[in-house]
Design a protein around this motif. Sequence first.
Motif, PDB file in Angstrom:
ATOM      1  N   UNK A 134       0.706  -1.077   0.182  1.00 11.84           N
ATOM      2  CA  UNK A 134      -0.046  -0.179  -0.154  1.00 11.84           C
ATOM      3  C   UNK A 134       0.921   1.055   0.034  1.00 11.84           C
ATOM      4  N   UNK A 135       2.035   1.461   0.686  1.00  9.16           N
ATOM      5  CA  UNK A 135       2.836   2.371   0.691  1.00  9.16           C
ATOM      6  C   UNK A 135       3.392   2.481  -0.585  1.00  9.16           C
ATOM      7  N   UNK A 136       4.002   1.606  -1.109  1.00  5.84           N
ATOM      8  CA  UNK A 136       4.419   1.657  -2.581  1.00  5.84           C
ATOM      9  C   UNK A 136       3.429   2.240  -3.655  1.00  5.84           C
ATOM     10  N   UNK A 137       2.306   1.648  -3.297  1.00  2.00           N
ATOM     11  CA  UNK A 137       1.192   2.064  -4.301  1.00  2.00           C
ATOM     12  C   UNK A 137       1.076   3.778  -4.266  1.00  2.00           C
ATOM     13  N   UNK A 138       0.953   4.140  -2.884  1.00  2.00           N
ATOM     14  CA  UNK A 138       0.871   5.770  -2.600  1.00  2.00           C
ATOM     15  C   UNK A 138       1.886   6.484  -3.314  1.00  2.00           C
ATOM     16  N   UNK A 139       3.152   6.075  -3.377  1.00  4.44           N
ATOM     17  CA  UNK A 139       4.215   6.653  -3.915  1.00  4.44           C
ATOM     18  C   UNK A 139       4.510   6.636  -5.291  1.00  4.44           C
TER      19      UNK A 139
END
Length: 418
Positions: A110-115
């Motif tokens: 999820x963190x990768x997706x946000x970036x």
Amino acid sequence: MFGDVPDIHEVLDRRLVTPLFQPLVDLTFGRVLGFEALSRGPAGTPLEMPTALFAAARAAGREAELDWICRAAAYRAALHAGFGPELNLFVNMEPTAWRAACPPDLVPIVRQARHRLRVVTEMTERVIADDPAALLAATAACRESGWGVALDDVGADPMSLALMPFVHPDVVKLDMQLLRAPDDPNTARVVAAVAAYAESSGAIVLAEGIETTEQAEVARSMGATVGQGFWFGPPGPLPAELPFAVPLPHVPRTSGDARTPFEVIAAERPVTRTSKSQLMSMSRHLEALAGDGPEPPVLLASFPDACYFTPATAARLSRIAAHSPFVAAVGAGIGDEPAPGVRGAHLDAASSMRGEWNVIVVGPHRAAALVARDLGDDGPDRGHRFDVALTHDRRLVVAAARSLLRCLAPVAVLAGRG
């Protein structure tokens, strides 16, 4: 698994969800602008389709977790395929999932997706009636991540038009049934309301369910610039070679206004002083706006105390609720359903809205708000004075309405995902 029927707990524990992707196409040039992610459970089982999958998860008390699993699976597949911010990834979300923490094993993806991804989060009009505060929080969180928001199935229910201002979507997705009944009077009303919203906001209009050349032409005549449907391709795996596209534009937004409805409007409109009896007359006049017309608006109200919510007021609001997509009343001592069809909420002593009398009407073609604050006079009740402001400015009315909606607690969510 038990025979041919999978156990929902095993499906969730093992993250047995597969994303499929359907292309979103520019109706003018035929370019693929992105994909919508659609979730599936274990293939060939009763839980393969999302409606059954989410119903089982809901019965097991794990719907929010499934929502996170579905979105994380879509993010993972898109990142693995090489998605970047130039492609639009549409992902469905239940805003109530924002009340539940992301499962720890899904946090990294999820963190990768946000970036790294350009996500447009799809919501339906149903969620604002289920949990208005979660909807507002979810849309704010999406935009803080630089992502967009889409309102799905617009036109399938009269509620979608009335509630569109609260979602304030970057993308409006026309329900597929509109393409199949282009000459229906209801279709004309929906298309006109969406066109007016798109013109004022800069939002993109997307038509769903396009299956023929003729339907693509109808979609264009309705103002859609992006299309989706089997004519462009069925849901399936992402292609080995991704198309190059440009991201859909954001509709500029502001979020996180902690002011009360009175504070929102009094800051920009003249404030006068009146008695309770005069305020009651003004309030009834505004309530009447919500009771007529082919597209009834949303009616939101707040009262200084439950004693102001008289049997006559309850009867009026209940009559309006029979035709309006959403009616709510909040105030000190007001219960969850103060009248049939009316959503309610108690305002405790710490609420900054205590002492306000507000009536707010928001629809596709009308907006009005009467906001008042009790001055706390002694003496006869009907002689109590209020500071009052009135506006028909849609921007201010919607801001005041969003403030009031934050007071409403969630109710049980009964519908599933498509």
